[in-house]
Design a protein around this motif. Sequence first.
Motif, PDB file in Angstrom:
ATOM      1  N   GLY A  80      24.599 -27.192  45.460  1.00 56.30           N
ATOM      2  CA  GLY A  80      23.241 -27.353  44.946  1.00 56.30           C
ATOM      3  C   GLY A  80      22.661 -28.720  45.246  1.00 56.30           C
ATOM      4  O   GLY A  80      21.504 -28.840  45.670  1.00 56.30           O
ATOM      5  N   LEU A  81      23.462 -29.766  45.055  1.00 61.65           N
ATOM      6  CA  LEU A  81      22.966 -31.132  45.284  1.00 61.65           C
ATOM      7  C   LEU A  81      22.724 -31.422  46.759  1.00 61.65           C
ATOM      8  O   LEU A  81      21.694 -32.010  47.117  1.00 61.65           O
ATOM      9  CB  LEU A  81      23.969 -32.137  44.716  1.00 61.65           C
ATOM     10  CG  LEU A  81      24.099 -32.179  43.193  1.00 61.65           C
ATOM     11  CD1 LEU A  81      25.260 -33.076  42.793  1.00 61.65           C
ATOM     12  CD2 LEU A  81      22.805 -32.660  42.552  1.00 61.65           C
ATOM     13  N   VAL A  82      23.665 -31.041  47.614  1.00 64.91           N
ATOM     14  CA  VAL A  82      23.502 -31.303  49.048  1.00 64.91           C
ATOM     15  C   VAL A  82      22.321 -30.521  49.608  1.00 64.91           C
ATOM     16  O   VAL A  82      21.536 -31.031  50.413  1.00 64.91           O
ATOM     17  CB  VAL A  82      24.803 -30.983  49.806  1.00 64.91           C
ATOM     18  CG1 VAL A  82      24.576 -31.027  51.315  1.00 64.91           C
ATOM     19  CG2 VAL A  82      25.901 -31.960  49.412  1.00 64.91           C
ATOM     20  N   THR A  83      22.178 -29.268  49.170  1.00 63.23           N
ATOM     21  CA  THR A  83      21.036 -28.462  49.618  1.00 63.23           C
ATOM     22  C   THR A  83      19.726 -29.092  49.166  1.00 63.23           C
ATOM     23  O   THR A  83      18.750 -29.148  49.939  1.00 63.23           O
ATOM     24  CB  THR A  83      21.152 -27.036  49.069  1.00 63.23           C
ATOM     25  OG1 THR A  83      22.368 -26.435  49.548  1.00 63.23           O
ATOM     26  CG2 THR A  83      19.967 -26.178  49.510  1.00 63.23           C
ATOM     27  N   GLY A 131      27.561 -34.576  59.154  1.00 63.97           N
ATOM     28  CA  GLY A 131      28.675 -35.415  58.738  1.00 63.97           C
ATOM     29  C   GLY A 131      29.116 -35.098  57.321  1.00 63.97           C
ATOM     30  O   GLY A 131      28.755 -34.075  56.737  1.00 63.97           O
ATOM     31  N   GLN A 132      29.904 -35.990  56.755  1.00 63.42           N
ATOM     32  CA  GLN A 132      30.467 -35.802  55.426  1.00 63.42           C
ATOM     33  C   GLN A 132      29.398 -36.067  54.378  1.00 63.42           C
ATOM     34  O   GLN A 132      28.850 -37.160  54.292  1.00 63.42           O
ATOM     35  CB  GLN A 132      31.656 -36.753  55.237  1.00 63.42           C
ATOM     36  CG  GLN A 132      32.413 -36.540  53.943  1.00 63.42           C
ATOM     37  CD  GLN A 132      33.225 -35.262  53.942  1.00 63.42           C
ATOM     38  OE1 GLN A 132      33.558 -34.756  54.994  1.00 63.42           O
ATOM     39  NE2 GLN A 132      33.543 -34.751  52.778  1.00 63.42           N
ATOM     40  N   ARG A 133      29.113 -35.057  53.553  1.00 62.63           N
ATOM     41  CA  ARG A 133      28.148 -35.210  52.456  1.00 62.63           C
ATOM     42  C   ARG A 133      28.813 -34.700  51.194  1.00 62.63           C
ATOM     43  O   ARG A 133      29.289 -33.568  51.151  1.00 62.63           O
ATOM     44  CB  ARG A 133      26.869 -34.410  52.724  1.00 62.63           C
ATOM     45  CG  ARG A 133      25.975 -35.023  53.798  1.00 62.63           C
ATOM     46  CD  ARG A 133      26.046 -34.242  55.092  1.00 62.63           C
ATOM     47  NE  ARG A 133      25.732 -32.851  54.917  1.00 62.63           N
ATOM     48  CZ  ARG A 133      24.486 -32.363  54.812  1.00 62.63           C
ATOM     49  NH1 ARG A 133      23.470 -33.184  54.886  1.00 62.63           N
ATOM     50  NH2 ARG A 133      24.281 -31.079  54.665  1.00 62.63           N
ATOM     51  N   GLU A 140      23.499 -39.563  43.973  1.00 63.40           N
ATOM     52  CA  GLU A 140      23.012 -40.941  43.994  1.00 63.40           C
ATOM     53  C   GLU A 140      21.727 -41.057  44.812  1.00 63.40           C
ATOM     54  O   GLU A 140      20.770 -41.732  44.402  1.00 63.40           O
ATOM     55  CB  GLU A 140      24.082 -41.869  44.560  1.00 63.40           C
ATOM     56  CG  GLU A 140      23.676 -43.335  44.571  1.00 63.40           C
ATOM     57  CD  GLU A 140      24.775 -44.240  45.093  1.00 63.40           C
ATOM     58  OE1 GLU A 140      24.577 -45.467  45.049  1.00 63.40           O
ATOM     59  OE2 GLU A 140      25.818 -43.728  45.543  1.00 63.40           O
ATOM     60  N   TRP A 141      21.692 -40.398  45.970  1.00 62.00           N
ATOM     61  CA  TRP A 141      20.502 -40.458  46.825  1.00 62.00           C
ATOM     62  C   TRP A 141      19.306 -39.831  46.123  1.00 62.00           C
ATOM     63  O   TRP A 141      18.193 -40.382  46.150  1.00 62.00           O
ATOM     64  CB  TRP A 141      20.785 -39.754  48.148  1.00 62.00           C
ATOM     65  CG  TRP A 141      19.682 -39.900  49.149  1.00 62.00           C
ATOM     66  CD1 TRP A 141      19.484 -40.938  50.011  1.00 62.00           C
ATOM     67  CD2 TRP A 141      18.601 -38.987  49.369  1.00 62.00           C
ATOM     68  NE1 TRP A 141      18.350 -40.717  50.765  1.00 62.00           N
ATOM     69  CE2 TRP A 141      17.785 -39.523  50.391  1.00 62.00           C
ATOM     70  CE3 TRP A 141      18.264 -37.764  48.807  1.00 62.00           C
ATOM     71  CZ2 TRP A 141      16.640 -38.879  50.852  1.00 62.00           C
ATOM     72  CZ3 TRP A 141      17.121 -37.112  49.259  1.00 62.00           C
ATOM     73  CH2 TRP A 141      16.319 -37.677  50.273  1.00 62.00           C
TER      74      TRP A 141
END
Length: 229
Positions: A80-83, A131-133, A140-141
């Motif tokens: 959810g956060l990365v999306t 890359g690595q997420r 944080e972002w």
Amino acid sequence: MTAADDLDTITERWTTLQERAGTRPTTAWPPAMGITRLLTDEERAEHAAERADTNPDAPGPRPAPVDIDVLDVMTTIETGLVTAADWLASRVQRPLFKAPTGQGWSDDVHRAAVLLAAKDAADPRRWRFTGQRSAPEAAEWLALRLRDQPGPFRKLDEGERQAVAEVAASGAELLRKTLGDARRREAVPQPCPVPCGGQLVVEGGDGAPPVVLCEDCGRTWTEAPSDAA
């Protein structure tokens, strides 16, 4: 609590969640408590057999010391956060600066433009689409974007803020429930043992002692303290 605070909670407690995933579950939800006295003799025997199977001293192979349910929670939160970060970055993150081509490196203007483009591409404030997420990185972002921290971004509009807030609240709530910080309520399959035969529910999961109560007559059960050895 603000959406940025929810994201901070995920960032700060992610390591605890990882540690919980790496250990065998020690408690079940809902807790059995004294309500197990309402079970039949056959059901009690089945529960005793299950406890024997999970006893570290019992013979036979032991299950892997990993909590699959917590791993599922981590995957849900991280996805959810990365999306959300990918979606938001595609809207608010300024495109990379492109240096003009066809000029020699000895040209001062061209050299300065190439260096500027390289610096812009390496800006650590940018969200990376490859890359690595991880969940903490995305949380944080996203929190920094909600707080309007400077960088190669425009400010979020209200619709974007609301969308991020919903993801943050959902992830933080799921994390708190998994770590036992949020109170839960769940129906108990056995009816109330007093004549009313009403619906029983168990409440707990927030660190406070769990309680079973009847929604009809109001009778309650609490977990009896363990006898001293």
